[in-house]
Structures are given as C-alpha cells and as structure tokens.
Enzyme design. Sequence first.
Site, mmCIF file in Angstrom:
data_model
loop_
_atom_site.group_PDB
_atom_site.id
_atom_site.type_symbol
_atom_site.label_atom_id
_atom_site.label_comp_id
_atom_site.label_asym_id
_atom_site.label_seq_id
_atom_site.Cartn_x
_atom_site.Cartn_y
_atom_site.Cartn_z
ATOM 1 N N ASP A 177 46.370 46.576 43.371
ATOM 2 C CA ASP A 177 45.612 47.829 43.431
ATOM 3 C C ASP A 177 46.434 49.003 43.944
ATOM 4 O O ASP A 177 45.915 49.905 44.605
ATOM 5 C CB ASP A 177 44.346 47.664 44.293
ATOM 6 C CG ASP A 177 43.450 46.551 43.794
ATOM 7 O OD1 ASP A 177 43.412 46.356 42.564
ATOM 8 O OD2 ASP A 177 42.814 45.876 44.617
ATOM 9 N N GLY A 183 42.212 44.649 37.629
ATOM 10 C CA GLY A 183 41.379 45.809 37.331
ATOM 11 C C GLY A 183 42.257 47.037 37.462
ATOM 12 O O GLY A 183 42.607 47.423 38.569
ATOM 13 N N HIS A 184 42.663 47.601 36.332
ATOM 14 C CA HIS A 184 43.583 48.743 36.335
ATOM 15 C C HIS A 184 42.846 49.988 35.878
ATOM 16 O O HIS A 184 42.325 50.033 34.764
ATOM 17 C CB HIS A 184 44.774 48.452 35.428
ATOM 18 C CG HIS A 184 45.601 47.285 35.878
ATOM 19 N ND1 HIS A 184 46.689 46.818 35.197
ATOM 20 C CD2 HIS A 184 45.487 46.496 36.973
ATOM 21 C CE1 HIS A 184 47.203 45.789 35.844
ATOM 22 N NE2 HIS A 184 46.490 45.570 36.931
ATOM 23 N N LYS A 188 48.748 50.843 39.614
ATOM 24 C CA LYS A 188 49.638 50.529 38.475
ATOM 25 C C LYS A 188 49.079 51.103 37.168
ATOM 26 O O LYS A 188 49.822 51.628 36.347
ATOM 27 C CB LYS A 188 49.780 48.999 38.318
ATOM 28 C CG LYS A 188 50.426 48.328 39.528
ATOM 29 C CD LYS A 188 50.451 46.816 39.369
ATOM 30 C CE LYS A 188 49.098 46.141 39.413
ATOM 31 N NZ LYS A 188 48.392 46.216 40.688
ATOM 32 N N GLN A 224 48.297 42.447 39.536
ATOM 33 C CA GLN A 224 48.409 42.041 40.958
ATOM 34 C C GLN A 224 49.657 42.650 41.621
ATOM 35 O O GLN A 224 50.148 43.654 41.140
ATOM 36 C CB GLN A 224 48.387 40.514 41.084
ATOM 37 C CG GLN A 224 47.037 39.871 40.776
ATOM 38 C CD GLN A 224 46.804 39.568 39.308
ATOM 39 O OE1 GLN A 224 47.665 39.060 38.643
ATOM 40 N NE2 GLN A 224 45.628 39.868 38.815
HETATM 41 P P1 GDP Z 1 45.851 48.877 39.962
HETATM 42 O O1 GDP Z 1 45.145 47.566 39.988
HETATM 43 O O2 GDP Z 1 47.195 48.806 40.612
HETATM 44 O O3 GDP Z 1 45.932 49.473 38.588
HETATM 45 O O4 GDP Z 1 44.977 49.868 40.855
HETATM 46 P P2 GDP Z 1 43.373 50.061 40.803
HETATM 47 O O5 GDP Z 1 43.016 50.826 39.592
HETATM 48 O O6 GDP Z 1 42.681 48.763 41.031
HETATM 49 O O7 GDP Z 1 43.148 50.876 42.134
HETATM 50 C C1 GDP Z 1 43.764 52.113 42.335
HETATM 51 C C2 GDP Z 1 42.682 53.179 42.556
HETATM 52 O O8 GDP Z 1 43.286 54.346 43.035
HETATM 53 C C3 GDP Z 1 41.946 53.567 41.299
HETATM 54 O O9 GDP Z 1 40.642 53.913 41.635
HETATM 55 C C4 GDP Z 1 42.718 54.783 40.810
HETATM 56 O O10 GDP Z 1 41.907 55.666 40.052
HETATM 57 C C5 GDP Z 1 43.097 55.421 42.114
HETATM 58 N N1 GDP Z 1 44.373 56.153 42.125
HETATM 59 C C6 GDP Z 1 45.545 55.880 41.499
HETATM 60 N N2 GDP Z 1 46.502 56.741 41.870
HETATM 61 C C7 GDP Z 1 45.929 57.589 42.757
HETATM 62 C C8 GDP Z 1 46.394 58.697 43.537
HETATM 63 O O11 GDP Z 1 47.573 59.067 43.497
HETATM 64 N N3 GDP Z 1 45.488 59.292 44.364
HETATM 65 C C9 GDP Z 1 44.190 58.893 44.445
HETATM 66 N N4 GDP Z 1 43.359 59.518 45.290
HETATM 67 N N5 GDP Z 1 43.717 57.872 43.734
HETATM 68 C C10 GDP Z 1 44.574 57.221 42.910
HETATM 69 P P1 IMO Z 2 45.266 44.205 40.177
HETATM 70 O O1 IMO Z 2 46.054 43.884 38.920
HETATM 71 C C1 IMO Z 2 44.050 42.986 44.143
HETATM 72 C C2 IMO Z 2 43.382 38.712 44.774
HETATM 73 C C3 IMO Z 2 41.967 38.253 45.038
HETATM 74 C C4 IMO Z 2 42.255 37.069 45.948
HETATM 75 C C5 IMO Z 2 43.493 36.468 45.334
HETATM 76 C C6 IMO Z 2 43.223 35.311 44.387
HETATM 77 O O2 IMO Z 2 44.074 45.028 39.937
HETATM 78 O O3 IMO Z 2 46.187 44.743 41.214
HETATM 79 P P2 IMO Z 2 42.272 35.186 41.917
HETATM 80 O O4 IMO Z 2 40.962 35.601 41.353
HETATM 81 O O5 IMO Z 2 43.448 35.816 41.269
HETATM 82 O O6 IMO Z 2 42.430 33.687 41.983
HETATM 83 O O7 IMO Z 2 42.237 35.663 43.454
HETATM 84 O O8 IMO Z 2 44.132 37.513 44.630
HETATM 85 N N1 IMO Z 2 43.562 39.493 43.525
HETATM 86 C C7 IMO Z 2 43.776 40.809 43.507
HETATM 87 N N2 IMO Z 2 43.792 41.712 44.503
HETATM 88 N N3 IMO Z 2 44.304 43.362 42.890
HETATM 89 C C8 IMO Z 2 44.325 42.464 41.876
HETATM 90 O O9 IMO Z 2 44.706 42.787 40.639
HETATM 91 C C9 IMO Z 2 43.997 41.128 42.164
HETATM 92 N N4 IMO Z 2 43.895 40.001 41.418
HETATM 93 C C10 IMO Z 2 43.636 39.009 42.267
HETATM 94 O O10 IMO Z 2 41.212 39.260 45.674
HETATM 95 O O11 IMO Z 2 42.596 37.531 47.232
HETATM 96 MG MG MG Z 3 43.282 46.793 40.583
#
Ligand code: GDP
Ligand code: IMO
Ligand code: MG
Length: 434
Positions: free
Chosen positions: A17, A44-45, A20, A228
Amino acid sequence: MNKEFNTIVVIGSQWGDEGKGKIIDIISQNADAVVRFNGGNNAGHTVIVKDKTFKFRLLPSGIVSEKVINIIATGVIVNLPALVEEIEELEKNGIKIKNLYISDRSPLVLPYHPLLDKFFEEKREKSKIGTTARGIGPAYSDYIARDSLRIGDLLDKEYFIERITQIYDFKSKILSEESLGYKIKEIYNSQIEAIEKLSKKGVIITDTSKLINDLIDSGKKVLFEAAQGTLLDIYYGTYPYVTSSFTIAGGVCVGAGIGPQKIKKIIGVIKGYTSRVGEGPFPSEIHDSIAEYIREKGQEYGTVTRRPRRVGWLDLVALRYAKRINNFTSIAITKLDVLSGLEKLKVVVGYRYKGKLIDEFPSSLNVLKDCEPIFEEIPGWKENLLGILDISRLPQNTIKYLEMIEKELDTKIEIIGTGPERNDIIIVKDPWEL
Ligand code: GDP
Ligand code: IMO
Ligand code: MG
C-alpha cells in the site's frame, strides 16, 4: 553483447500500500506494456483520474491508459470469477478492456481456497496472520504441493475434468466435502463460465513469457508492477506474517519468465511514513493520537478489506534492507502531503535489542518483536503540498526530509507524490530516462 533494454520494475519497499498503483499509472502513460508478476486479488492498487477512482486487484494498473498491452504473468495466482468481476466493474466505469493477456501457466485460486483461508485463520486463533481472506495462501500452497491447476489446463475440457476430479478426490480424503464447500460440478462450472466470459471479452490466454521477451527484445518499454511489499515477501519479509509470493525485484524473473539481465531499472516505492495491515511486528508503529491523524488524513484503510491500517514512522533500518534486497536504482516517494501540519517527524535510525544496537533488519521474528526503535526527530512542515509541481517549490523542511532519505539509501528520488490524484505529482526525472 550488452543490449539496452527499456524495462522498469516497480516494487513496494515496505508492507504494501505504498501507492504503487498511482506510480504505475504515471509511468505507464509512456509505456508499451504493463506486467503484473506476483500475488493475486489480495492486492488493491488505487488509481485516481479526475473524479474516477479505480481499484485494481488482478489487472495491471496501466489499464486506465487503454493504449498499453496489459499482461498478467505466470507468477500471479488468478481467481477467474474475481477477474471477470473486476473487468465488468471497469467496463461500468467506461474503460473497455483491450490488449489483455494472461499466462497459461498461472495457477488458479479455486472456489474452496478462500473458504480454507478463513477456516485456517479461525483455527490459528492467537497466531492468525490477518490475511485478506482471498485464498491466496491456500492456493499458492496447493500449487507448490502440486495439487492444483493452471489456467491453461482449462483450455482442454477433457483434461480439465480429469485433473479436477483427481484433485477433488484427493482433497476430499484430507478435508471433508463440507469444508471444501463446493461440489466438483460447481467448481468445474465456475471456471468454465469465467474462462468463456473472458474469451468473449477478447482476453488472450497465452505463453506470456514469450510475449514479454519478444516485447523487450524489440525495444519496447515494458513496466513490471509488483503487488504487496518487500517486507511481505515469502522469503525476505517478516515471516510468517507475510504473503505467499515473491514480492521483490527477483520475483520479476520468476513471475514473468525473463532473465535477470533484462531488468534495466528498479524503482522502490516508499510511503512518506509506514503502514501495515494485518498482524506481525512493526517496530516504528505509532500508538498515540498522531496515528489517528495520519490514518484519517492519509485515508489509511485497506483497499481490499477496508481494515484500518496500522501506521508508523519511516523506518530507515527496514528501508536500507529493502534497498539491499531489491537493489533499487531510484525511489518514488508518496503521500508526503499527509505529513504536512506535523510539527515534528520521527524516523527510525536503528534498533536496540537487549541493550545492543542493531542496524540490520533482523531475520528472526522473535528478535524483531523485541527490538526497540531508536528515533531521530526532525522538524516537520506546515505547508500544504497539493498543487506543487516543481521540487524547488517544496518547503525547505520537506526538501531536507527527502535529502535525508536519499543519503541514507544512497539512491535518488525520481517521483514525489503530493496527493492522491494522478496529477498530484512531482516528476524530478523522467523515469523512462534509463
Ligand atoms: P498500492 O497497493 O501500493 O497501490 O497502494 P493503495 O492504492 O492500496 O494505497 C495507497 C493509497 O494512497 C490510495 O488510496 C491512493 O489513492 C493514495 N495515494 C497514492 N499516492 C498518494 C499521495 O502521494 N498522496 C496521497 N494523499 N495519497 C496518495
Ligand atoms: P498491495 O499490492 C498490504 C497482507 C495481509 C496480511 C498478509 C497475508 O495492495 O500493496 P494474504 O491475503 O496475502 O495471505 O495476507 O499480507 N497483504 C497486504 N498488505 N497491501 C497488500 O497488497 C497486501 N496483500 C496482502 O494484510 O497481513
Ligand atoms: Mg494496496
């Protein structure tokens, strides 16, 4: 003989998270192809373009760009009905799926895997991992144990029936039919129905390693998207509180079927602070009201499960480790805007374990859980960063924070996130300038 390849790998540096999705969306605008190489619909991206928010689980985050070739490579574990659902959601949002290729070697998440995931977590009681309950662990385990199916197996219905019958018979000797939750016919139908829907949508199941290598060899710009983060890697993460795939740069070779020399550049995505969902040690975790402040301002709630994310300060011990494991060639830093308004920031510069100083990230969880972080305090900044497009316009203290990170990791920052939307970004250097 040293041919120049136009390839970039984007890796999560922390516990996932990091943002990416947004970074991939930006870089993919000048890419020819985007490849997901690990994980499944536990990812979840998020990509936000104007007033539209997209949350990708299995689809590469470059798909919003429509013009790129999108590839789900072998290392991705695929829940086919979930993929159909994700594509249909996207279609409702006005994005038509074009140019989507899936590896015929990708393992499947079968309908009973999410059930087993939940069941195992319940039985683990106090030692639960806090999974996303998407069946990722059970599905990868079955694959490694050689009791699973690959997408390509579905293309020959006779062979598929034979294999699924063998697997189901075997599984029902170990687990009750009840805990499997589905009858063999239902499993068969769910997969055939999904694959037929995908085929109607023009999705192509193929040898993606050949496709990717051909693209790279012909000089195309290929972007690899990790799911991840490094600290969730099955080998190098905080085992057993990890996911079940290779989340690190080395995972690209295995997951996409390319040789290591074809990787030109590796960008580590770092959140300006740290977050973690699920259980497991987290030395820089914040336990006071600042955690609440960051969680709310940064909307730190799981993209997949909506669980509140645990938040902590930037951990330089963990980041130096991530740099070593991945050999980052540059950095993208996200969510700096979330830190605006904090008078002081802290960063972890070392750990103290039983009175001794540790500056390498420990492999033993038993050690890590008792590591006390050694913090350094640095001044924060008040200014709102939203709308700043040039690094020189950032507040002095923000620049100092960035310089400190660059120095500690001996790596240059190329991209800076200043908000969630696609355009809330500072491009310090064009990432395709390899
Ligand atoms: P990922 O799994 O690495 O793709 O990240 P996620 O999408 O799960 O979580 C990142 C969150 O931060 C999302 O809600 C994005 O919309 C948000 N986000 C990404 N870059 C920025 C940033 O530079 N500033 C802020 N405030 N939010 C961001
Ligand atoms: P993105 O790509 C954050 C965490 C889960 C748990 C552990 C194992 O959005 O960064 P799983 O369901 O994979 O067996 O869970 O890994 N986890 C993540 N945490 N971002 C993710 O993906 C994750 N995918 C799995 O919360 O701790
Ligand atoms: Mg994510």
